[in-house]
Design a protein around this motif. Structure first.
Motif, mmCIF file in Angstrom:
data_model
loop_
_atom_site.group_PDB
_atom_site.id
_atom_site.type_symbol
_atom_site.label_atom_id
_atom_site.label_comp_id
_atom_site.label_asym_id
_atom_site.label_seq_id
_atom_site.Cartn_x
_atom_site.Cartn_y
_atom_site.Cartn_z
ATOM 1 N N ARG A 3 0.867 -1.191 0.000
ATOM 2 C CA ARG A 3 0.000 0.000 0.000
ATOM 3 C C ARG A 3 0.892 1.226 0.000
ATOM 4 N NH1 ARG A 3 -5.164 0.312 2.446
ATOM 5 N NH2 ARG A 3 -4.350 2.074 3.606
ATOM 6 N N PHE A 4 0.838 1.979 -1.072
ATOM 7 C CA PHE A 4 1.625 3.199 -1.210
ATOM 8 C C PHE A 4 0.770 4.390 -0.832
ATOM 9 C CE2 PHE A 4 3.538 0.123 -4.020
ATOM 10 C CZ PHE A 4 4.889 0.319 -3.840
ATOM 11 N N GLY A 18 -3.890 10.124 -0.787
ATOM 12 C CA GLY A 18 -4.593 8.858 -0.835
ATOM 13 C C GLY A 18 -3.660 7.678 -0.733
ATOM 14 N N VAL A 19 -4.212 6.512 -1.073
ATOM 15 C CA VAL A 19 -3.496 5.249 -0.996
ATOM 16 C C VAL A 19 -3.702 4.501 -2.303
ATOM 17 C CG1 VAL A 19 -3.379 3.028 0.202
ATOM 18 C CG2 VAL A 19 -3.807 5.108 1.496
ATOM 19 N N VAL A 20 -2.629 3.873 -2.784
ATOM 20 C CA VAL A 20 -2.690 3.043 -3.992
ATOM 21 C C VAL A 20 -2.093 1.684 -3.647
ATOM 22 C CG1 VAL A 20 -1.789 2.756 -6.326
ATOM 23 C CG2 VAL A 20 -2.433 5.009 -5.541
ATOM 24 N N ASP A 27 4.482 0.710 -10.753
ATOM 25 C CA ASP A 27 3.046 0.602 -11.050
ATOM 26 C C ASP A 27 2.240 1.610 -10.244
ATOM 27 O OD1 ASP A 27 3.583 -1.464 -12.803
ATOM 28 O OD2 ASP A 27 2.933 -3.054 -11.430
ATOM 29 N N ALA A 28 2.627 1.832 -8.997
ATOM 30 C CA ALA A 28 1.929 2.816 -8.158
ATOM 31 C C ALA A 28 2.085 4.217 -8.734
ATOM 32 C CB ALA A 28 2.457 2.765 -6.727
ATOM 33 N N LEU A 29 3.293 4.558 -9.152
ATOM 34 C CA LEU A 29 3.550 5.877 -9.739
ATOM 35 C C LEU A 29 2.752 6.062 -11.023
ATOM 36 C CD1 LEU A 29 5.204 8.402 -9.136
ATOM 37 C CD2 LEU A 29 7.067 7.402 -10.441
ATOM 38 N N SER A 30 2.680 5.025 -11.848
ATOM 39 C CA SER A 30 1.890 5.091 -13.091
ATOM 40 C C SER A 30 0.406 5.273 -12.788
ATOM 41 C CB SER A 30 2.090 3.825 -13.917
ATOM 42 O OG SER A 30 3.400 3.748 -14.396
ATOM 43 N N ALA A 31 -0.111 4.528 -11.809
ATOM 44 C CA ALA A 31 -1.532 4.624 -11.450
ATOM 45 C C ALA A 31 -1.867 6.025 -10.948
ATOM 46 C CB ALA A 31 -1.876 3.581 -10.399
ATOM 47 N N ILE A 32 -1.001 6.588 -10.133
ATOM 48 C CA ILE A 32 -1.239 7.937 -9.622
ATOM 49 C C ILE A 32 -1.225 8.932 -10.780
ATOM 50 C CG2 ILE A 32 -0.262 9.795 -8.216
ATOM 51 C CD1 ILE A 32 0.703 7.510 -6.302
ATOM 52 N N ILE A 46 5.575 9.911 -2.007
ATOM 53 C CA ILE A 46 4.996 8.575 -2.074
ATOM 54 C C ILE A 46 5.879 7.595 -1.324
ATOM 55 C CG2 ILE A 46 6.041 8.262 -4.350
ATOM 56 C CD1 ILE A 46 3.785 6.277 -4.988
ATOM 57 N N GLY A 47 5.253 6.694 -0.570
ATOM 58 C CA GLY A 47 6.027 5.710 0.169
ATOM 59 C C GLY A 47 5.145 4.663 0.819
ATOM 60 N N VAL A 48 5.792 3.745 1.505
ATOM 61 C CA VAL A 48 5.111 2.696 2.256
ATOM 62 C C VAL A 48 5.484 2.845 3.728
ATOM 63 C CG1 VAL A 48 4.983 1.057 0.336
ATOM 64 C CG2 VAL A 48 6.973 1.032 1.817
#
Length: 77
Positions: A3-4, A18-20, A27-32, A46-48
């Protein structure tokens, strides 16, 4: 699946947070990037949990005619 957590901000305010959940950081960076409207000069943190967050800045890429996230440097206080 990790969860990022993220915050998109400009110099004056946090514009979105938010959370991705995704398989990888990339993939998280692309989704955001697909779901937020970033402007040149915005920053993305962004981080965990348990690790320091990464900091990116939205920059204009004239050769592509679009903006993209580039790692931002942190200045020492």
């Amino acid at each position: 699946m990790p969860r990022f957590q993220f915050q998109l901000r400009n110099p004056k305010q946090v514009r979105q947070a938010g959370v991705v959940q995704s398989e990888s950081f990339s993939d998280a960076l692309s989704a955001i990037s697909e779901h937020v409207s970033a402007r040149e000069g915005d920053t993305l943190e962004i981080g965990v949990d348990g690790f320091p967050p990464a900091l990116y800045e939205c920059v204009w890429m004239p050769e592509r005619g679009t903006s993209d996230w580039m790692p931002a440097t942190r200045l020492a206080a």
